[in-house]
Write an enzyme that holds these catalytic residues in place. Structure first.
Site, PDB file in Angstrom:
ATOM      1  N   ARG A  84       0.842  -1.208   0.000  1.00 43.74           N
ATOM      2  CA  ARG A  84       0.000   0.000   0.000  1.00 43.74           C
ATOM      3  C   ARG A  84       0.870   1.248   0.000  1.00 43.74           C
ATOM      4  O   ARG A  84       2.042   1.231   0.355  1.00 43.74           O
ATOM      5  CB  ARG A  84      -0.935   0.028   1.202  1.00 43.74           C
ATOM      6  CG  ARG A  84      -0.245   0.035   2.570  1.00 43.74           C
ATOM      7  CD  ARG A  84      -0.160   1.371   3.231  1.00 43.74           C
ATOM      8  NE  ARG A  84       0.686   1.318   4.408  1.00 43.74           N
ATOM      9  CZ  ARG A  84       1.972   1.571   4.398  1.00 43.74           C
ATOM     10  NH1 ARG A  84       2.595   1.897   3.294  1.00 43.74           N
ATOM     11  NH2 ARG A  84       2.674   1.503   5.516  1.00 43.74           N
ATOM     12  N   GLU A 130      -0.046   9.612   8.973  1.00 42.18           N
ATOM     13  CA  GLU A 130       1.083   8.761   9.383  1.00 42.18           C
ATOM     14  C   GLU A 130       1.216   8.674  10.887  1.00 42.18           C
ATOM     15  O   GLU A 130       1.122   9.690  11.586  1.00 42.18           O
ATOM     16  CB  GLU A 130       2.367   9.343   8.778  1.00 42.18           C
ATOM     17  CG  GLU A 130       3.281   8.311   8.195  1.00 42.18           C
ATOM     18  CD  GLU A 130       2.640   7.520   7.062  1.00 42.18           C
ATOM     19  OE1 GLU A 130       2.127   6.415   7.324  1.00 42.18           O
ATOM     20  OE2 GLU A 130       2.655   8.008   5.927  1.00 42.18           O
ATOM     21  N   ASP A 172      -2.634   5.571  13.308  1.00 42.31           N
ATOM     22  CA  ASP A 172      -3.588   4.448  13.415  1.00 42.31           C
ATOM     23  C   ASP A 172      -3.525   3.806  14.795  1.00 42.31           C
ATOM     24  O   ASP A 172      -4.545   3.469  15.381  1.00 42.31           O
ATOM     25  CB  ASP A 172      -3.411   3.418  12.284  1.00 42.31           C
ATOM     26  CG  ASP A 172      -2.016   2.844  12.147  1.00 42.31           C
ATOM     27  OD1 ASP A 172      -1.078   3.320  12.835  1.00 42.31           O
ATOM     28  OD2 ASP A 172      -1.837   1.891  11.350  1.00 42.31           O
ATOM     29  N   GLY A 196       8.576   1.015   3.233  1.00 39.47           N
ATOM     30  CA  GLY A 196       7.435   1.843   3.637  1.00 39.47           C
ATOM     31  C   GLY A 196       6.186   1.595   2.809  1.00 39.47           C
ATOM     32  O   GLY A 196       5.229   2.356   2.886  1.00 39.47           O
ATOM     33  N   SER A 199       4.730  -1.442   2.936  1.00 38.50           N
ATOM     34  CA  SER A 199       4.054  -2.504   3.667  1.00 38.50           C
ATOM     35  C   SER A 199       4.232  -3.903   3.108  1.00 38.50           C
ATOM     36  O   SER A 199       3.273  -4.660   2.946  1.00 38.50           O
ATOM     37  CB  SER A 199       2.557  -2.157   3.736  1.00 38.50           C
ATOM     38  OG  SER A 199       1.930  -3.058   4.571  1.00 38.50           O
ATOM     39  N   ASP A 232      -2.150  -1.178   7.466  1.00 34.39           N
ATOM     40  CA  ASP A 232      -1.569  -1.917   6.345  1.00 34.39           C
ATOM     41  C   ASP A 232      -2.367  -3.174   6.017  1.00 34.39           C
ATOM     42  O   ASP A 232      -2.644  -3.475   4.853  1.00 34.39           O
ATOM     43  CB  ASP A 232      -0.124  -2.300   6.669  1.00 34.39           C
ATOM     44  CG  ASP A 232       0.711  -1.098   7.064  1.00 34.39           C
ATOM     45  OD1 ASP A 232       0.216   0.037   6.892  1.00 34.39           O
ATOM     46  OD2 ASP A 232       1.835  -1.281   7.542  1.00 34.39           O
ATOM     47  N   LYS A 287      11.667  -2.230  10.065  1.00 36.83           N
ATOM     48  CA  LYS A 287      11.056  -1.824  11.342  1.00 36.83           C
ATOM     49  C   LYS A 287      11.521  -2.655  12.528  1.00 36.83           C
ATOM     50  O   LYS A 287      11.844  -2.125  13.581  1.00 36.83           O
ATOM     51  CB  LYS A 287       9.537  -2.011  11.252  1.00 36.83           C
ATOM     52  CG  LYS A 287       8.776  -0.843  10.730  1.00 36.83           C
ATOM     53  CD  LYS A 287       7.326  -0.830  11.171  1.00 36.83           C
ATOM     54  CE  LYS A 287       6.445  -1.950  10.745  1.00 36.83           C
ATOM     55  NZ  LYS A 287       5.897  -1.954   9.426  1.00 36.83           N
TER      56      LYS A 287
HETATM   57  C1  GLA Z   1       3.614   1.003   9.695  1.00 36.42           C
HETATM   58  C2  GLA Z   1       2.541   0.338  10.548  1.00 36.42           C
HETATM   59  C3  GLA Z   1       1.209   1.058  10.402  1.00 36.42           C
HETATM   60  C4  GLA Z   1       1.349   2.559  10.606  1.00 36.42           C
HETATM   61  C5  GLA Z   1       2.514   3.125   9.795  1.00 36.42           C
HETATM   62  C6  GLA Z   1       2.791   4.553  10.104  1.00 36.42           C
HETATM   63  O1  GLA Z   1       3.333   0.838   8.352  1.00 36.42           O
HETATM   64  O2  GLA Z   1       2.391  -1.018  10.197  1.00 36.42           O
HETATM   65  O3  GLA Z   1       0.261   0.500  11.279  1.00 36.42           O
HETATM   66  O4  GLA Z   1       1.479   2.858  11.962  1.00 36.42           O
HETATM   67  O5  GLA Z   1       3.707   2.382  10.010  1.00 36.42           O
HETATM   68  O6  GLA Z   1       1.731   5.353   9.749  1.00 36.42           O
END
Ligand code: GLA
Length: 518
Positions: free
Chosen positions: A72, A78, A81, A178, A180, A227, A272
Site C-alpha cells: 500500500r 502517518e 492508526d 514503507g 508494507s 496496512d 522496522k
Molecule cells: C507502519 C505500521 C502502520 C502505521 C505506519 C505509520 O506501516 O504497520 O500500522 O502505523 O507504520 O503510519
C-alpha cells in the site's frame, strides 16, 4: 514505466465497506489487474505462467490456487492508526502471490521465486509454534498462519487438523520501503491458510484484518491496523479513508482525476523490526505516556493504572473535543523538549516504569535504549495529522472548491504532513527530506514520506500534465554522486523505484482452473 494514472473515482460510486463480506475468489486473472481505463494489464500473465512453471519444477504438479495480497501507499495519516485515528491509504499494484497445493503431510513447504534471498523453509502445521529467532523472514508467513489458526478459537476450532501445504511465493513489493511488504506477506499467508483450511467463506474481511494485526503485533511491531486493512479492503481505482473507531469502516475517497500519485523509493531501507527499541515502538510508547499524563492532569485518573483510555481517540471522544482543542491540551499539559525516565515516573505517579505498558512489544527495550521521551512533539503531530486526514477527505469531496484549488489544498496538506513527520515525529531521514524537496522542486503539488519512515518511499501528488517532466527531473536523485555513508542501496531498473501508481485491488484468491489467461 507504469501507465500515468491517478486515484480517480466518480463521486456517485463512493461507498462504505464494513468488512462483513469475504475475500473474493476470482476466476479470471483478467479481472485482477486493470489500468485506469479498464484495460487488462497483460504484463502479469507471463508472471503467473512463470510461477506455474517453477511450481511444477519444484513440486511436480500445478498449483491448485493462487492467493494474492497487495502492498500500500499511505496518502496521508502517518503514525496515527495506533492512536485510534483514521488514515487514508490505497493499495498498490505490487503484491505478494502465493501459489499452493494442499498436501497430505503435516508440513508446510515454503519456496520463494527469489531463492537466493529467501531459501526454502519447512514448517510443521502446529499453529502455536514459536516464531524463529533473529527476525527471520518466515515469521511473516507464520504471522498469517497464526492469524487464522491461533487467534480466534471460534474460527480455528472449526479446523480439526490444519492442512499441510506446498507453497511458492512471488513478491513484487520492495522490502523495508514503507509500502508494507510485511503486511502484504502476512495477509497473503493468512488468505492462503484460510483458503486451504476451507475458512474463506467463514472469516469475513473485518475479522481477518483484525486477526492479522494481532498476529503481526505478536511478531514484535506495535503496529496499528492500516496496512493489513487496506491490503484486504482495497478496491481498484479507489483510495480509502479507513476508520478504526467506533467500528472498522473503509470509506471511498475520490482523489481528483487531474493528478497522479507518484511513488519514489529513497533506496535507503528501514526494516522496522531491527530498530523497534528506538524508532517505531518507541513512538507508540511516547504516545501512550502522553495520553496517560494528559488524562492524569485532567483529573481523569490519579495514576497511570486508573487511566481507562487505550488511545488518544478514546480520550478525545469522551471529552467531545475538536482537534484544535486537543492541540490546546497538548500545549497546556505536556512540556516541550522531552521527558527523562524520572520525569515520566513523576508525571505518572509510579515508582517503576518497567511494570507498565506490558501490551507494547519490546517495551523493556524501549526503556533500556532511550533516555528521553518527546511527548509534546509526538502528541502534537498526532492531533495535527489526524485533523489533516479529514481535511484531505473534505477537500476531495468538496463541490465548492475548483479543481485547481482542490489539488493545491491536497498538496499543501501532504507537505504539512511531511514537515510534521520530520520535525515533530522525527521519523523522516536526510534522504527522504532530500527526495521530497526534489519532488516539490520538480513540480509536485505536495510530497511526503509514506509508511513508518526513517527510510523507504515518499509519495508525491503531481498534475498529470507535468508528470513526464516531473519523472525526468526526479532521476537526478538516483544518478547524482553521493558521499560515502549516503550511498544508495541499489540503482538499477529505475522503473521499480520511481513510478506513477493507481489504487489497486485488495487481496483475492484466484482459481487457475477457470483463469482465462493461458
Ligand atoms: C507502519 C505500521 C502502520 C502505521 C505506519 C505509520 O506501516 O504497520 O500500522 O502505523 O507504520 O503510519
Amino acid at each position: 514505466m507504469e501507465p500515468l494514472a491517478a486515484a480517480t473515482t466518480e463521486a456517485s460510486t463512493l461507498a462504505t465497506q464494513t468488512g462483513t463480506d469475504f475475500v473474493p475468489v476470482l476466476t479470471q486473472l483478467t479481472a485482477a489487474y486493470l489500468d485506469v481505463n479498464g484495460n487488462i494489464k497483460t504484463k502479469h500473465q507471463p508472471r503467473y505462467k512463470n510461477i506455474v512453471a517453477r511450481f511444477k519444477q519444484l513440486y511436480g504438479c500445478e498449483p491448485a490456487f493462487f492467493c494474492r495480497a497487495p502492498g500500500r501507499v499511505n496518502i496521508i495519516g502517518e503514525h496515527i492508526d495506533y492512536c485510534g485515528y483514521a488514515v487514508l491509504p490505497a493499495a498498490i499494484e505490487q503484491d505478494f502471490v502465493m501459489a499452493y497445493v494442499v498436501s497430505d503431510k503435516s508440513e508446510i513447504e515454503v519456496n520463494n521465486i527469489d531463492k537466493d534471498q529467501f531459501p526454502a523453509e519447512r514448517l510443521s502445521t502446529e499453529p502455536f509454534q514459536k516464531f524463529k529467532e533473529g527476525h527471520h523472514w518466515i515469521n511473516y508467513f507464520l504471522c498469517g498462519y497464526k492469524a487464522v489458526l491461533a487467534i480466534d478459537e471460534s474460527y480455528y476450532n472449526k479446523v480439526p487438523a490444519p492442512k499441510g501445504m506446498k507453497i511458492l511465493i512471488d513478491s513484487h513489493v520492495p522490502p523495508a520501503a514503507g509500502v508494507s511488504s510485511s503486511s502484504a506477506f502476512t495477509v497473503c499467508a493468512a488468505v492462503t491458510t484460510m483458503h486451504a483450511n476451507n475458512l474463506h467463506e467463514v472469516i469475513p474481511k473485518g475479522d481477518l484484518s483484525k486477526m492479522c494485526v494481532t498476529a503481526e503485533r505478536m511478531a514484535g511491531t506495535a503496529c496499528g491496523g492500516m496496512d493489513q486493512t487496506i491490503s484486504i479492503f482495497a478496491e481498484m481505482g479507489k483510495a480509502k479513508l479507513i476508520e478504526f473507531n467506533p467500528t472498522l469502516k473503509a470509506i471511498d475517497v475520490a482523489v481528483p482525476s487531474s493528478v497522479s500519485l507518484v511513488i519514489a523509493n529513497s533506496l535507503t531501507p528501514s526494516p522496522k523490526l531491527l530498530t523497534v527499541g528506538t524508532r517505531y515502538n518507541k513512538r507508540v510508547v511516547e504516545c501512550r505516556f502522553g495520553l496517560y499524563i494528559i488524562a492524569i492532569k485532567l483529573g481523569k485518573a490519579a495514576t497511570y493504572g486508573d487511566v481507562k483510555y487505550k488511545n488518544f481517540y478514546e480520550l478525545q471522544t469522551e471529552l467531545g473535543y475538536s482537534f484544535d482543542q486537543m492541540l490546546d491540551l497538548v500545549k497546556t499539559h505536556l512540556k516541550k523538549g522531552g521527558y527523562s525516565h524520572d520525569d515520566v515516573k513523576k508525571a505518572l505517579n509510579v515508582g517503576d516504569l518497567s511494570n507498565i505498558l506490558k501490551d507494547i512489544p519490546y517495551f523493556f527495550e524501549v526503556l533500556q535504549q532511550n533516555v528521553r521521551f518527546h511527548l509534546y512533539e509526538r502528541a502534537y503531530h498526532v492531533f495535527g495529522e489526524a485533523q489533516r486526514v479529514y481535511q484531505f477527505k473534505a477537500a476531495c469531496d468538496s463541490d465548492a472548491l475548483s479543481e485547481e484549488d482542490k489539488v493545491h489544498k491536497l498538496g499543501t496538506l501532504m507537505n504539512e504532513s511531511h514537515y510534521s513527520c520530520r520535525d515533530l515525529y522525527e521519523c523522516s531521514s536526510d534522504q527522504l527530506d532530500e527526495l521530497t524537496q526534489l519532488a516539490r522542486d520538480s513540480g509536485a503539488l505536495g510530497s511526503r514520506l509514506t509508511g513508518a519512515g526513517w527510510g523507504g518511499c515518499c509519495v508525491s501528488l503531481v498534475k498529470k500534465d507535468v508528470l513526464a517532466s516531473f519523472l525526468d527531473k526526479m532521476h537526478s536523485y538516483y544518478t547524482k554522486e553521493r558521499e560515502p555513508g549516503y550511498q544508495l542501496w541499489v540503482t538499477d531498473d529505475l522503473d521499480r523505484y520511481l513510478f506513477a501508481t493507481q489504487p489497486a485491488k485488495g487481496a483475492f484468491i484466484l482459481d487457475p482452473k477457470y483463469a482465462l489467461w493461458m
